[in-house]
Structures are given as structure tokens and as C-alpha cells.
Scaffold this motif. Structure first.
Motif, PDB file in Angstrom:
ATOM      1  N   ASP A 172       0.831  -1.207   0.000  1.00  0.00           N
ATOM      2  CA  ASP A 172       0.000   0.000   0.000  1.00  0.00           C
ATOM      3  C   ASP A 172       0.863   1.253   0.000  1.00  0.00           C
ATOM      4  OD1 ASP A 172      -2.312  -1.384  -0.055  1.00  0.00           O
ATOM      5  OD2 ASP A 172      -2.774  -1.212   2.089  1.00  0.00           O
ATOM      6  N   LEU A 173       1.877   1.208   0.884  1.00  0.00           N
ATOM      7  CA  LEU A 173       2.748   2.387   0.996  1.00  0.00           C
ATOM      8  C   LEU A 173       3.458   2.649  -0.319  1.00  0.00           C
ATOM      9  CD1 LEU A 173       4.368   1.989   4.520  1.00  0.00           C
ATOM     10  CD2 LEU A 173       2.590   3.578   3.803  1.00  0.00           C
ATOM     11  N   ALA A 174       3.995   1.578  -0.907  1.00  0.00           N
ATOM     12  CA  ALA A 174       4.724   1.732  -2.163  1.00  0.00           C
ATOM     13  C   ALA A 174       3.811   2.281  -3.248  1.00  0.00           C
ATOM     14  CB  ALA A 174       5.310   0.396  -2.584  1.00  0.00           C
ATOM     15  N   LEU A 213       8.133   0.903   9.338  1.00  0.00           N
ATOM     16  CA  LEU A 213       7.241   1.201   8.211  1.00  0.00           C
ATOM     17  C   LEU A 213       6.412   2.445   8.496  1.00  0.00           C
ATOM     18  CD1 LEU A 213       5.755  -2.143   6.878  1.00  0.00           C
ATOM     19  CD2 LEU A 213       7.086  -0.464   5.628  1.00  0.00           C
ATOM     20  N   ALA A 214       5.956   2.571   9.760  1.00  0.00           N
ATOM     21  CA  ALA A 214       5.144   3.734  10.119  1.00  0.00           C
ATOM     22  C   ALA A 214       5.982   5.005  10.001  1.00  0.00           C
ATOM     23  CB  ALA A 214       4.594   3.575  11.532  1.00  0.00           C
ATOM     24  N   ALA A 215       7.250   4.913  10.477  1.00  0.00           N
ATOM     25  CA  ALA A 215       8.136   6.078  10.379  1.00  0.00           C
ATOM     26  C   ALA A 215       8.381   6.413   8.911  1.00  0.00           C
ATOM     27  CB  ALA A 215       9.456   5.786  11.082  1.00  0.00           C
ATOM     28  N   TRP A 216       8.573   5.338   8.141  1.00  0.00           N
ATOM     29  CA  TRP A 216       8.802   5.526   6.702  1.00  0.00           C
ATOM     30  C   TRP A 216       7.583   6.183   6.065  1.00  0.00           C
ATOM     31  CZ3 TRP A 216       6.849   3.906   2.020  1.00  0.00           C
ATOM     32  CH2 TRP A 216       7.687   4.062   0.932  1.00  0.00           C
ATOM     33  N   GLN A 217       6.411   5.726   6.517  1.00  0.00           N
ATOM     34  CA  GLN A 217       5.171   6.297   5.978  1.00  0.00           C
ATOM     35  C   GLN A 217       5.066   7.778   6.344  1.00  0.00           C
ATOM     36  OE1 GLN A 217       1.544   4.979   7.794  1.00  0.00           O
ATOM     37  NE2 GLN A 217       0.357   5.256   5.936  1.00  0.00           N
ATOM     38  N   ALA A 218       5.449   8.088   7.611  1.00  0.00           N
ATOM     39  CA  ALA A 218       5.375   9.487   8.043  1.00  0.00           C
ATOM     40  C   ALA A 218       6.335  10.333   7.207  1.00  0.00           C
ATOM     41  CB  ALA A 218       5.718   9.589   9.518  1.00  0.00           C
ATOM     42  N   ALA A 219       7.579   9.786   7.010  1.00  0.00           N
ATOM     43  CA  ALA A 219       8.565  10.529   6.222  1.00  0.00           C
ATOM     44  C   ALA A 219       8.071  10.694   4.791  1.00  0.00           C
ATOM     45  CB  ALA A 219       9.902   9.804   6.250  1.00  0.00           C
ATOM     46  N   ALA A 220       7.484   9.609   4.264  1.00  0.00           N
ATOM     47  CA  ALA A 220       6.971   9.672   2.891  1.00  0.00           C
ATOM     48  C   ALA A 220       5.856  10.699   2.794  1.00  0.00           C
ATOM     49  CB  ALA A 220       6.465   8.291   2.470  1.00  0.00           C
ATOM     50  N   LYS A 221       5.054  10.753   3.875  1.00  0.00           N
ATOM     51  CA  LYS A 221       3.954  11.726   3.883  1.00  0.00           C
ATOM     52  C   LYS A 221       4.523  13.146   3.875  1.00  0.00           C
ATOM     53  CE  LYS A 221       0.894  12.061   7.278  1.00  0.00           C
ATOM     54  NZ  LYS A 221       0.121  11.512   8.390  1.00  0.00           N
ATOM     55  N   MET A 243       5.679  17.998   0.824  1.00  0.00           N
ATOM     56  CA  MET A 243       6.648  18.935   0.241  1.00  0.00           C
ATOM     57  C   MET A 243       6.541  18.902  -1.278  1.00  0.00           C
ATOM     58  SD  MET A 243       8.104  20.331   2.713  1.00  0.00           S
ATOM     59  CE  MET A 243       8.374  20.133   4.451  1.00  0.00           C
ATOM     60  N   PHE A 244       6.485  17.684  -1.784  1.00  0.00           N
ATOM     61  CA  PHE A 244       6.399  17.473  -3.234  1.00  0.00           C
ATOM     62  C   PHE A 244       5.175  18.211  -3.786  1.00  0.00           C
ATOM     63  CE2 PHE A 244       5.507  14.670  -6.944  1.00  0.00           C
ATOM     64  CZ  PHE A 244       6.751  14.722  -7.542  1.00  0.00           C
ATOM     65  N   ALA A 245       4.058  18.104  -3.025  1.00  0.00           N
ATOM     66  CA  ALA A 245       2.819  18.724  -3.508  1.00  0.00           C
ATOM     67  C   ALA A 245       2.818  20.231  -3.272  1.00  0.00           C
ATOM     68  CB  ALA A 245       1.629  18.080  -2.815  1.00  0.00           C
ATOM     69  N   LEU A 246       3.443  20.636  -2.144  1.00  0.00           N
ATOM     70  CA  LEU A 246       3.389  22.050  -1.767  1.00  0.00           C
ATOM     71  C   LEU A 246       4.353  22.917  -2.561  1.00  0.00           C
ATOM     72  CD1 LEU A 246       3.167  22.282   2.113  1.00  0.00           C
ATOM     73  CD2 LEU A 246       1.716  23.420   0.449  1.00  0.00           C
ATOM     74  N   SER A 247       5.503  22.341  -2.926  1.00  0.00           N
ATOM     75  CA  SER A 247       6.582  23.136  -3.491  1.00  0.00           C
ATOM     76  C   SER A 247       6.109  23.941  -4.693  1.00  0.00           C
ATOM     77  CB  SER A 247       7.721  22.218  -3.922  1.00  0.00           C
ATOM     78  OG  SER A 247       8.637  22.956  -4.695  1.00  0.00           O
ATOM     79  N   ASP A 248       6.566  25.185  -4.773  1.00  0.00           N
ATOM     80  CA  ASP A 248       6.305  25.966  -5.973  1.00  0.00           C
ATOM     81  C   ASP A 248       7.387  25.736  -7.012  1.00  0.00           C
ATOM     82  OD1 ASP A 248       3.876  27.045  -5.445  1.00  0.00           O
ATOM     83  OD2 ASP A 248       4.679  28.777  -4.370  1.00  0.00           O
TER      84      ASP A 248
END
Lengths: 152, 606
Positions: free
Chosen positions: B220-222, B245-253, B258-263
Motif C-alpha cells: 500500500d505504501l509503495a 514502516l510507520a516512520a517511513w510512511q510518516a517521512a513519505a507523507k 513537500m512534493f505537492a506544496l513546493s512551488d
């Protein structure tokens, strides 16, 4: 001023009548009055040098001993005149002294690139200008004899 | 089991299982061994029983044969007597070989003694019958024999009874051992089976199912779907894994945000020239969707004039060269273009390029505007330098002609006025020159190199020789370290500072001018030029470096007010600072530093 008969020692290319008069005054002061010819723009200078247009009757081989060339000229500017003179094998040995009213480096660099022999920055102080003209006259008319031109 | 790792749990269960199996093997082995011993014992005792019976049979045969011989005196019956004696002897021998314990040996001795008593009696009776060759008729003798034989029989029976009792115990022992062994084997087997079941249960419920669930989470995460991570309270390896995995998910989030927010626009491009992933900034910037951007080669979206350079940059990236500040234009939905400044790194094994682009369209147009302005300014300066100086030359020139050629016709007052006109024309000429130099300084690119500051000072002083004529000036010039800077411009700084020092110390009988350096706590080198001249009031210090700002009246000290502004401009251009300390009539010290890097500089006009 005006067209002297026979050969010309100095061709003065200067559009500003004040500068022209002051230059002639300086020449007079330094006893260099004879055989100065004044033209008022770059096109006329080229006609004189290459004996075309209003100077069609002039002997093209009778080169001035030195050309004093202002850079900022109507019609054809000084650098273009310089380029044409230095490109033509028959005229390229005529010494050309650039008269410039600025120290703008690019003018001077461009002038040297095109083969100018010397330059004078026209100072505001008249005495300096007179001194420059005297040194110039001594050097180019008396000491530095141009090579005898066999061409044309 | 809360604080036991899975490996420890499995190890414990395996050890317990092994122990149970080993215990089962040992116990059942001991049971079998113990039963075998009892059986062997029972077997030995049965041999004794058989031998004892053999003794009895031999004795009965002897007795039967003897009795018939005594009754008949017929030697035919002696055969049974002889055979029985041999049987008895042989069986006695067997019995003696089998018997080992003290009680039986006692009974055997008794049996042997009673048998020997009877045999001795029997041998006497036979001898008398042999001698008389007549049957024995003495009943008393027969009764004595019977008594002796009964004694033997009792001894024999007693031994038999003793052996029988022992055999029973041995057999019972063997059976009991067998039962115990079997029971223990059963228990151990049950324990082993239980442990195996626990192991299996643990493996399935505590390990395999959570692993399957974590694997689903990881998928799911991938895939970028939210994953419900439900086992993070465990303290074993699976707990660690789920927390990781949860930490990875948080980092991915975080990264996704950032990916979505960045201008800035992000893109992952393949070496095949197609974007694999783009962030939402693309759509915000261009109006073109991510799906469109990833469906065609990115070159399709690049300005036609920039395609060749973009392709060249792409090939360099494919060869492993990073991109730093490459600029090109991307098309927008409305047909306009945006300038992007790129940073990109290739990952060669994956054939991917990670790119970040910054929209510099506004900067680009500002730069273009500045370039245009610069060109205009240059044209303006050029024009000023030619056209503004020309009338000044005329004024000055003609005034000088008047003064030189017509002096006799002029009154003294008229000559004085003409001198003033000439002086003012000269001053204005200097102003124009200085101003031009100041404006040129701003436009010139820095020609930085390592240069000896001492040489710069020396050359500046050479230029200042005319100003030193008729003056008494003591110079104290230290050895100065080499500097990184534009030699022409830095020489101008020393020229202006030393020129000022000379100018403003003209009122001193002996002017003292010092040039040196000091090192700040930060390691920065500070250059200074110090004089003992007129100085100035520090409350006007802020005006010191402004163009055309003067702290002294023109008739006191000549000047245009450009020199320090020029010095300030040059030092700023080098990234350094310039300042002064002074007091009225106590001299002035000018300090400056040269920063490491030049401040932002316009890109050279095309």
C-alpha cells in the motif's frame, strides 16, 4: 580652413565647429598652420581620402601625412572611417590619430583593434589640448616620416 | 512473551521441544533397559527352576528304580536307578551353575545334602540286596529311605518355592518397568506435540500473519495508498518492522506534502526523454496536467529555441554530469512560456534524472530589463561624456584664447572674471569625468586576481606625485598582504583614499600618512589609511560615501564629492565594507575590508 592647393599635411575630421576652431587655433599657435584640411563628417572624410564625390578631382595618391579623426561623426562614424582606411592597402599606412572626447575604454580598444596609431582624449582644459596637439604635430609631421607609398 | 524477540521465542520453543524429545527417548530407553534386566533375571530364575525340576526327576527315577530292585532284587530295575543318578548329578551341576544369590545357595546346599543322604542310604540298601540277591523285606529300612527321600523332596520343593517367588517378582518388575517406560514415552510425546503445536501456532499467528499484513501495508505504501499499520505495539522484530514502516510512511507523507506544496517544479525523467513523475507545481505553473506531461517526451514542452541546448544538457546528464543552473523555457497551456532554472542529478543505474526547476521568469524579465537599462545608461553615459564635455571645452578654450591673445585689451577685473569662467568650466569637466567613472564602475565586471596591495599603493602614490609637490609628507607604509580583487579598481580606492589624506592634511606643517592592516577577531583583514589632517565631525559620517556629498566647503578643499562614493562602490562590489573614524582637526582614518565573494553582479550584457 578650406581646400588648400597641393598636398595636405593634416586631415582634420571634426564635426563640432568649436572643437575644429580650437584645434586650428592650437595648430596655429604651434606653427602648424600650413596644409590643414578640415572635413565635417565621416562621409566627406572618406570622399577626401579616396578622392571620390566632391573630391573626385584630387590625386588619390597624394595622402595626408596624418589624419586626426574624431570618433563621433555624423553619417559615417569615426571607427568606420578608420576601418575603411586601414582595410585599404593603399591607405593603411597613413597614420591615424583618434580624437575622442571620452575615456570610454571600448572606443579606445576598438580603435586599436582597427589599427589606429595613437589617440588623444580631448580634455576640457585648453592648455592640455594645445600641448597634446603640439606633441602630436612634432611626432607625426617631423619625426615619424611615413613610408613612401608606391601603390596606385 | 511481551519482551521476547521472535528469534528468542523460537529458540526457546525449539529448546523445549528438543528437551521433551530427548527426555522421551531417555525415559523410554530406560524403561526398555529396566524391563530387559527384569526379564533376564526372570529367565535365569526359570533356568534354576528347570534344573531343580531336573534334580527332582533324576531323584524320582533313582528312587523308583531302587525301590523296584529292592523289592524284586532283579537287576533290570537298576537301569532306572543308574540313569536317575546321572540325571540328578547333571541337573545338580546345572543348578549350581545358575544359582548365584546366598539364599538359593543355602537351599541348594540343603537340597544337595538331603539328596546325598538319601543316595548314601540307597547305596547301602543296594549293596545288601546285591550281596543277598534277595528282595529286601525289612519294612523299617524302607521307611527310613522314605523319610530321607521326603527330606530331599522338601528341600527341593522349598528351593522351587523360593525360585517361583523370585521369578514372579522379576516378571512383575519387568511389566512395571514396561508400563512406566510406555507412560513416560506417552507423556514426553504429548509434551513434544504440545510444544510443536505452540511453535506452529506462534509461527502462524504471531509471525506469518503479521508478516503477511505488513507486506500488504508495504505494498500500500509503495503504491501511495494509506496503510493501516496495526501492530506497532509489539516489542519484537515485527513491532520494529511495523514501527519502521510507520516512520517511513510518516517521512513519505512529509515528502509527499513537500512534493505537492513546493512551488518549484520537480520531475523524475527517464534517460528516454520522458517525465516519469511530476509534482503539482507543474500544473499550477503551466495549466498542463501531470498526465499530459508524463505522456510525451518533455522536449515537446520546451521552447523550440531551447530544444538543442536542452538535448545537449540531457546527454550530459546521461553521461553522469550534474546540471547546475541550466535555463530553458517550458510552454504553458495559454501558449506563453515560463523560464526555469534547473538543478538535476542523474542516477545512472536506474537511468533516471531527478530535476528541480525554479520559475525564474520574473527574474529573467527583471534581468532583461536591467540589461536594457544598462544599455540605455551606457548610451547615456557615452553621450554625456561626448556631448557635455564639448561645450565645456568650447567655453574653456575660447576663454583661454581671450586671455592669451587679447590680454592687453582687457581690464584686470575682466581677466579675473574670465579666469573664474575657465576655472568653473574646468571644475565641471572634472565633475563630468568623475561621474562617468562612477557610473562605469557600476557596470564593469570585476576582473578579480591575486594582486600585491603594496604595489597598488606604490602606483597610486606615483600618480599622486603632482599633489605632493611643495608638501612635507611623512609616509609610514607597512608591508601589505596580497589581495584578491580587481587591480585597476583597488588601485583607484588607494588613489582616492591617499589623495584625500594628502588633500586634507595640507594645513599641517608635516603631514603624516599611515597605510597598514590589522586583523580582526574574525580573521578578516582590515586595511586602513590614516592621516593627521583636518578630519571631520563624526555626526556627518553617514554622508561620507554618498555621491556629491561633501563635508568641507569648496573653497577650503577642492573636489567633486565622488571619490569616496567611488571607493565605496568598488569595495561593495568586492563584497567588502568601508568606514571611517575621525574627529575635527584630529585627522581621519579610513578602513576597508575585501569580502571573499563579490556581491550579486549583473550578468554581462549580451
Amino acid at each position: 580652413m578650406g581646400i588648400e592647393s597641393g598636398s595636405v599635411d593634416i586631415l582634420l575630421v571634426e564635426d563640432n565647429p568649436n572643437d575644429a576652431e580650437l584645434a586650428l587655433h592650437a595648430f596655429r599657435k604651434n606653427k602648424l598652420t600650413n596644409k590643414i584640411h578640415l572635413v565635417r563628417d565621416g562621409a566627406e572624410a572618406l570622399e577626401f581620402i579616396f578622392a571620390t564625390g566632391q573630391y573626385a578631382g584630387r590625386d588619390v595618391a597624394d595622402h595626408p601625412k596624418v589624419i586626426l579623426l574624431d570618433l563621433k561623426l555624423p553619417k559615417v562614424d569615426g571607427l568606420e572611417v578608420l576601418r575603411r582606411v586601414k582595410e585599404d592597402p593603399t591607405t593603411k599606412s597613413i597614420p591615424v590619430v583618434m580624437l575622442t572626447s571620452s575615456r570610454e575604454e571600448r572606443d579606445i580598444v576598438e580603435g586599436y583593434r582597427l589599427g589606429v596609431n595613437s589617440y588623444i582624449v580631448k580634455p576640457v582644459e585648453f592648455e592640455q589640448f594645445t600641448n597634446s596637439v603640439r606633441e602630436l604635430g612634432m611626432y607625426w609631421l617631423l619625426l615619424n616620416r611615413p613610408p613612401v607609398d608606391k601603390a596606385a | 512473551m511481551r519482551h521476547w524477540s521472535l528469534v528468542a521465542q523460537a529458540r526457546l520453543l525449539l529448546i523445549l521441544g528438543w528437551a521433551a524429545v530427548v527426555a522421551a527417548v531417555v525415559v523410554s530407553g530406560y524403561g526398555a533397559w529396566a524391563a530387559k534386566d527384569s526379564y533376564l533375571r526372570a529367565d535365569a530364575e526359570r533356568q534354576i527352576e528347570l534344573a531343580n525340576k531336573g534334580v527332582l526327576v533324576g531323584m524320582i527315577n533313582q528312587e523308583t528304580g531302587l525301590r523296584a530292585y529292592l523289592n524284586t532284587a532283579d537287576p533290570i530295575f537298576l537301569e532306572a536307578y543308574v540313569v536317575g543318578a546321572a540325571q540328578t548329578q547333571s541337573a545338580m551341576k546345572d543348578l549350581a551353575a545358575e544359582v548365584s544369590d546366598a539364599q538359593l545357595e543355602g537351599e541348594l546346599a540343603n537340597s544337595r545334602a538331603t539328596a546325598a543322604s538319601w543316595q548314601s542310604w540307597a547305596a547301602g540298601q543296594k549293596a545288601s540286596v546285591d550281596a543277598s540277591a534277595a528282595p529286601l523285606t525289612d519294612v523299617r529300612q524302607a521307611e527310613a529311605g522314605k523319610l530321607l527321600f521326603d527330606a530331599f523332596r522338601r528341600a527341593n520343593d522349598h528351593l522351587q518355592a523360593t525360585v517361583d517367588a523370585t521369578v514372579g517378582v522379576a516378571i512383575a518388575d519387568a511389566r512395571a518397568g514396561q508400563r512406566l517406560g510406555f507412560g513416560l514415552l506417552l507423556v514426553a510425546g504429548l509434551i513434544a506435540a504440545l510444544i510443536l503445536a505452540a511453535l506452529g501456532w506462534t509461527l502462524i499467528t504471531r509471525t506469518l500473519r503479521p508478516i503477511a499484513s505488513l507486506a500488504a501495508n508495504a505494498r500500500d505504501l509503495a503504491a501511495g495508498r494509506p496503510a493501516a499499520l496495526g501492530v506497532s505495539n509489539r516489542s519484537d522484530e515485527l513491532g520494529d518492522l511495523s514501527r519502521a514502516l510507520a516512520a517511513w510512511q510518516a517521512a513519505a507523507k512529509d515528502r509527499d506534502h513537500m512534493f505537492a506544496l513546493s512551488d518549484d517544479v520537480f520531475a523524475v525523467a527517464g534517460f528516454d526523454g520522458v517525465f516519469k513523475t511530476v509534482n503539482p507545481a507543474w500544473e499550477r505553473m503551466t495549466g498542463i496536467t501531470a498526465a499530459e506531461f508524463t505522456s510525451r517526451p518533455y522536449l515537446d514542452f520546451v521552447h523550440p529555441d531551447d530544444r538543442a541546448s536542452t538535448m545537449a544538457e540531457g546527454s550530459k546528464l546521461a553521461e553522469g554530469v550534474k546540471t547546475i543552473s541550466f535555463r530553458n523555457r517550458y510552454v504553458c497551456k495559454d501558449g506563453s512560456y515560463r523560464w526555469l532554472d534547473w538543478t538535476a542529478v542523474p542516477v545512472q543505474g536506474e537511468e533516471l534524472i531527478y530535476c528541480v526547476g525554479r520559475d525564474v521568469t520574473d527574474q529573467q524579465s527583471a534581468e532583461e530589463a536591467i540589461r536594457t537599462l544598462n544599455k540605455e545608461l551606457e548610451a547615456f553615459s557615452y553621450s554625456v561624456s561626448h556631448d557635455l564635455r564639448a561645450p565645456l571645452r568650447a567655453i574653456h578654450g575660447f576663454v583661454r584664447i581671450l586671455l592669451e591673445d587679447y590680454a592687453p585689451d582687457l581690464q584686470a577685473e575682466a581677466r579675473r572674471y574670465l579666469d573664474l569662467v575657465a576655472a568653473n568650466a574646468q571644475q565641471m569637466g572634472r565633475l563630468v569625468d568623475d561621474l562617468l567613472q562612477f557610473s562605469r564602475m557600476g557596470r564593469q565586471p570585476l576582473n578579480k586576481q591575486r594582486v600585491s596591495a603594496s604595489a597598488l599603493v606604490r602606483r597610486a602614490l606615483e600618480q599622486l606625485q603632482p599633489a605632493l609637490e611643495g608638501r612635507a609628507v611623512e609616509f609610514d607604509i607597512s608591508d601589505l598582504p596580497a589581495v584578491d580583487g580587481d587591480p585597476g579598481l583597488l588601485q583607484q580606492v588607494f588613489l582616492n583614499l591617499l589623495g584625500n589624506a594628502i588633500k586634507y592634511s595640507k594645513g599641517r606643517e608635516t603631514a603624516r600618512i599611515q597605510v597598514g592592516t590589522r586583523t580582526e577577531a574574525t580573521g578578516e583583514t582590515v586595511y586602513f589609511v590614516k592621516d593627521n589632517g583636518a578630519g571631520f565631525d563624526m555626526q556627518y559620517a553617514h554622508k561620507l560615501f554618498g555621491v556629491f556629498q561633501r563635508l568641507h566647503r569648496a573653497e577650503e578643499y577642492e573636489g567633486t564629492g565622488v571619490g569616496l562614493a567611488l571607493a565605496h562602490g568598488i569595495i561593495s562590489k568586492h563584497g567588502g565594507r568601508i568606514w571611517a573614524e575621525a574627529a575635527v582637526d584630529k585627522g581621519a582614518t579610513f578602513f576597508f575590508t575585501l569580502g571573499g565573494a563579490p556581491t550579486w553582479e549583473l550578468k554581462a550584457a549580451a
